[in-house]
Design an enzyme around this catalytic site. Structure first.
Site, PDB file in Angstrom:
ATOM      1  N   LEU A 134       0.837  -1.203   0.000  1.00  0.00           N
ATOM      2  CA  LEU A 134       0.000   0.000   0.000  1.00  0.00           C
ATOM      3  C   LEU A 134       0.867   1.246   0.000  1.00  0.00           C
ATOM      4  CD1 LEU A 134      -2.638   1.658   0.482  1.00  0.00           C
ATOM      5  CD2 LEU A 134      -2.344   1.154   2.931  1.00  0.00           C
ATOM      6  N   ASP A 135       1.629   1.402   1.044  1.00  0.00           N
ATOM      7  CA  ASP A 135       2.526   2.549   1.236  1.00  0.00           C
ATOM      8  C   ASP A 135       3.780   2.021   1.923  1.00  0.00           C
ATOM      9  OD1 ASP A 135       3.841   4.885   1.897  1.00  0.00           O
ATOM     10  OD2 ASP A 135       2.398   5.501   3.413  1.00  0.00           O
TER      11      ASP A 135
END
Length: 388
Positions: A134-135
């Protein structure tokens, strides 16, 4: 002198998924669909079997008890190892992969320890896939895609000033007094806050020794959040391929929290300023006990990446990607958003579509657009808005 990169070792079709923590979600099921054989490695074989049952995947993967020697004994050339372990443990697993000529994938940032192993991995024809969650991960895809669209409109050789912000956070779907829900280990959350953040503001590199002290409001679709810089944003100016003619006035990659978070965490910040490692570890345990995650809790993931480009001629372009996902009883939002892009990367690896050596989720704008289209097709919803 680095050794030359070889053609990738053909993937065998066998995937070893290491760990079944909070970020293991439907992406693991997608890997079970794509791979010829899957093994789930956990602390014990019993816990691995329980995790498979909990995911509704009993019989779809083989449970295994994780030790380095046991993993090495079962690895064959071309197998794929997917690490869901904490980032400091990735290098040891990659070392086993290099020894056994197996590919490696994870969702974490590239550490120096992993980077040291990339040359021998590349020389052996092994794919090292990183930053595919995701990040980091989806945020990279968004940024590359936005910059490519802006270049088409403004022109890469046109002098311009740029503002890029990328904020991501896992928060409670229903706000609580603490304004937060732990979606990963509390100690990791606290230690991230203890690390200085470097970013660009008003055209100058800036460092926040205590990142939370740089917290500011940030509005998204009429809802106000609180955001602060995280880690080192500056290297991503080059990693995202920002044209040399474009000067970054603002360039920040950071963390997003619910409005009121700064005030709610005031006591925590006082402890972070004064505490040593022992006290911070104890504080993490206290917070885990005070704010447990229950089966009734639902999380929410918000990722907002915005790009504004203004040329000296007055020509301008702006765009924004927004991902806003709530968890369900079957799967948390964090597990879905981390495991889905990682699984996509593993499927590309199995298909022989990734080169040997270091790979991130997004290396080019073209690949970013392709992966975003595939993620959208699999039901991961996000929105793109553009306009002057």
């Amino acid at each position: 002198m680095s050794e030359p990169t070889k053609a990738p070792v053909p993937a065998s079709g066998t995937v070893h998924w290491i760990g079944a923590g909070l970020s293991t979600g439907s992406g693991f099921a997608a890997v079970c669909d794509a791979a010829a054989r899957v093994r789930l490695w956990h602390r014990t074989e019993e816990r691995a079997a329980q995790a498979l049952a909990g995911l509704g995947l009993a019989g779809r993967a083989e449970p295994r008890a994780l030790t380095r020697s046991a993993l090495a004994a079962e690895l064959a050339p071309g197998d794929v190892v997917v690490s869901m372990l904490p980032a400091p443990e990735h290098a040891a697993l990659l070392g086993v992969c290099v020894e056994r000529r197996a590919h490696f994938a994870c969702s974490s940032y590239v550490s120096d320890a992993v980077l040291d192993l990339v040359p021998p991995a590349a020389a052996a024809g092994l794919v090292v896939l990183t930053e595919a969650g995701l990040d980091p991960g989806i945020d990279h895809l968004f940024a590359h895609a936005l910059i490519a669209r802006a270049q088409e409109e403004i022109g890469a050789a046109t002098p311009a000033e740029v503002s890029l912000t990328s904020y991501c956070g896992g928060v409670p779907a229903v706000p609580n007094d603490f304004r937060y829900r732990f979606s990963w280990a509390p100690l990791g959350v606290l230690n991230a806050l203890r690390s200085p953040a470097r970013y660009i503001e008003d055209g100058e590199e800036t460092t926040a020794a205590r990142p939370w002290e740089a917290t500011r409001p940030h509005a998204i679709d009429g809802e106000t959040f609180e955001v602060y810089p995280n880690r080192d944003s500056v290297p991503f100016v080059a990693q995202y391929g920002l044209p040399p003619a474009w000067k970054p006035g603002t360039f920040v990659r950071g963390t997003l929290r619910l409005e009121g978070w700064l005030r709610a965490w005031d006591r925590v910040f006082e402890e972070l300023k004064a505490g040593d490692d022992t006290r911070i570890a104890a504080l993490a345990a206290e917070l885990a006990a005070a704010y447990p995650t229950t089966d009734e809790d639902r999380d929410r993931v918000v990722l907002a990446v915005s790009l504004d480009v203004r040329a000296g001629s007055g020509k301008a372009w702006s765009g924004r990607y927004l991902l806003d996902v709530e968890g369900t009883k079957q799967e948390s939002a964090m597990a879905r958003c981390v495991s889905r892009p990682l699984a996509l990367g593993v499927r590309h690896l199995l298909a022989g579509a990734l080169p040997a050596g270091l790979n991130r989720a997004a290396e080019t704008a073209r690949r970013s657009e392709e992966w975003l289209a595939e993620l959208a097709g699999e039901g991961l919803e996000f929105r793109l808005r553009t306009g002057e």
